[in-house]
Design a protein around this motif. Structure first.
Motif, PDB file in Angstrom:
ATOM      1  N   GLU A 131       0.834  -1.210   0.000  1.00 10.79           N
ATOM      2  CA  GLU A 131       0.000   0.000   0.000  1.00 10.79           C
ATOM      3  C   GLU A 131       0.867   1.258   0.000  1.00 10.79           C
ATOM      4  O   GLU A 131       0.546   2.255  -0.662  1.00 10.79           O
ATOM      5  N   LYS A 132       1.968   1.227   0.740  1.00 11.92           N
ATOM      6  CA  LYS A 132       2.877   2.373   0.748  1.00 11.92           C
ATOM      7  C   LYS A 132       3.522   2.547  -0.625  1.00 11.92           C
ATOM      8  O   LYS A 132       3.681   3.682  -1.098  1.00 11.92           O
ATOM      9  N   ALA A 133       3.880   1.452  -1.272  1.00 14.80           N
ATOM     10  CA  ALA A 133       4.471   1.530  -2.612  1.00 14.80           C
ATOM     11  C   ALA A 133       3.492   2.140  -3.599  1.00 14.80           C
ATOM     12  O   ALA A 133       3.867   2.980  -4.433  1.00 14.80           O
ATOM     13  N   ILE A 134       2.240   1.737  -3.515  1.00 11.90           N
ATOM     14  CA  ILE A 134       1.218   2.298  -4.401  1.00 11.90           C
ATOM     15  C   ILE A 134       1.030   3.779  -4.113  1.00 11.90           C
ATOM     16  O   ILE A 134       0.923   4.606  -5.028  1.00 11.90           O
ATOM     17  N   GLU A 135       0.993   4.122  -2.835  1.00 12.90           N
ATOM     18  CA  GLU A 135       0.868   5.529  -2.428  1.00 12.90           C
ATOM     19  C   GLU A 135       2.021   6.361  -2.985  1.00 12.90           C
ATOM     20  O   GLU A 135       1.832   7.519  -3.372  1.00 12.90           O
ATOM     21  N   GLN A 136       3.218   5.766  -3.036  1.00 17.37           N
ATOM     22  CA  GLN A 136       4.404   6.460  -3.552  1.00 17.37           C
ATOM     23  C   GLN A 136       4.422   6.522  -5.077  1.00 17.37           C
ATOM     24  O   GLN A 136       5.327   7.122  -5.653  1.00 17.37           O
TER      25      GLN A 136
END
Length: 271
Positions: free
Chosen positions: A26-31
């Motif tokens: 989820e953090k990777a997608i957010e980034q």
């Protein structure tokens, strides 16, 4: 250029975080990442004694299958959102090549990506984890006769990692090539190491390997420099070596850290 973070650790790292795979993704997608490679520290050879106090440098052998199954599950879960690769960061440990190849032969068919790194130095018969702490670096320096000697031995091991045949599934990306600089603000060498670094790069280029362009050093207070350094990156670019960004994240909040900084540097080198 697609935004990719290709050096990411997980909850299976004994010295890392308990963040879940979902939190990482989820953090990777957010980034805004299009791709992420989970590259957990591979299990160390069973006959190698981890020199760190907590014996926590690699994942437990018993966790390896579950690690792969977990990644396969999230690959399916997020297949429409982000490209997730299953990988390992494998240690090159001189004298344990057969054991390392055996591991790679076993797990290689399940991997999409992998990194080959040097963390351990044999300091006149005593194994030391180079990057564990300033004290461990100091101990290596005391045994070997100085900071210069630690750098010499480290780069010799990196060169051997590139040259050594570890079989069909040998990682084709060399991890944090200048990790030896992690504590450089406290332990500074008195000479340069351009010659052996050039030899390493030439060997990487000849074999068609890639370089882990690692932002973790920027976050380390005694380093404040990427791995490898700018001069080495310039030479790697000249040799046509592929540079692959890696945050070396050990917790979800570190995903993608340093990407913009390193991308801006890369753009200045290509102008």
């Amino acid at each position: 250029m697609k935004k990719r973070d290709a050096h990411v650790h997980t909850k299976y790292c004994p010295h890392g975080t308990k963040d879940t795979f979902d939190e990482y993704v989820e953090k990777a997608i957010e980034q805004g990442l299009s791709s992420i490679s989970f590259t957990e520290h591979a299990p160390l050879p069973s006959n190698f004694i981890d020199p760190t106090p907590e014996k926590d440098s690699g994942m437990r052998t018993n966790d390896l299958e579950r690690y792969i199954l977990d990644i396969q599950a999230i690959q399916k879960q997020y297949k429409n959102d982000i490209d997730i690769k299953c990988g390992l960061e494998v240690d090159y440990i001189e004298g344990y090549e057969k054991e390392t190849q055996a591991l790679l032969d076993h797990v290689g068919p399940y991997l999409d990506d992998s990194i080959l790194s040097v963390h351990f130095l044999n300091c006149e018969g005593k194994w030391i984890c180079l990057d564990y702490s300033p004290d461990s670096f100091k101990e290596a320096s005391n045994i070997l006769g100085g900071v210069n000697q630690v750098y010499d031995l480290y780069f010799q091991q990196v060169l051997k990692s590139v040259e050594t045949d570890l079989g069909y599934f040998k990682p084709k990306r060399i991890g944090h090539m200048t990790l030896v600089t992690k504590f450089q603000k406290r332990f500074k060498p008195t000479k340069g190491f351009s010659s052996i670094k050039d030899t390493i790069l030439e060997n990487i280029a000849d074999k068609g390997y890639a370089l882990d362009w690692n932002s973790a050093g920027l976050r380390k207070p005694l380093c404040r420099e990427m791995y490898p350094d700018l001069e080495t990156i310039q030479k790697a670019k000249h040799l046509g070596i592929e540079l692959v960004f890696g945050s070396d994240a050990h917790q979800a909040k570190e995903i993608g850290l340093g990407y913009e900084t390193l991308t801006q540097i890369l753009e200045t080198l290509t102008e």
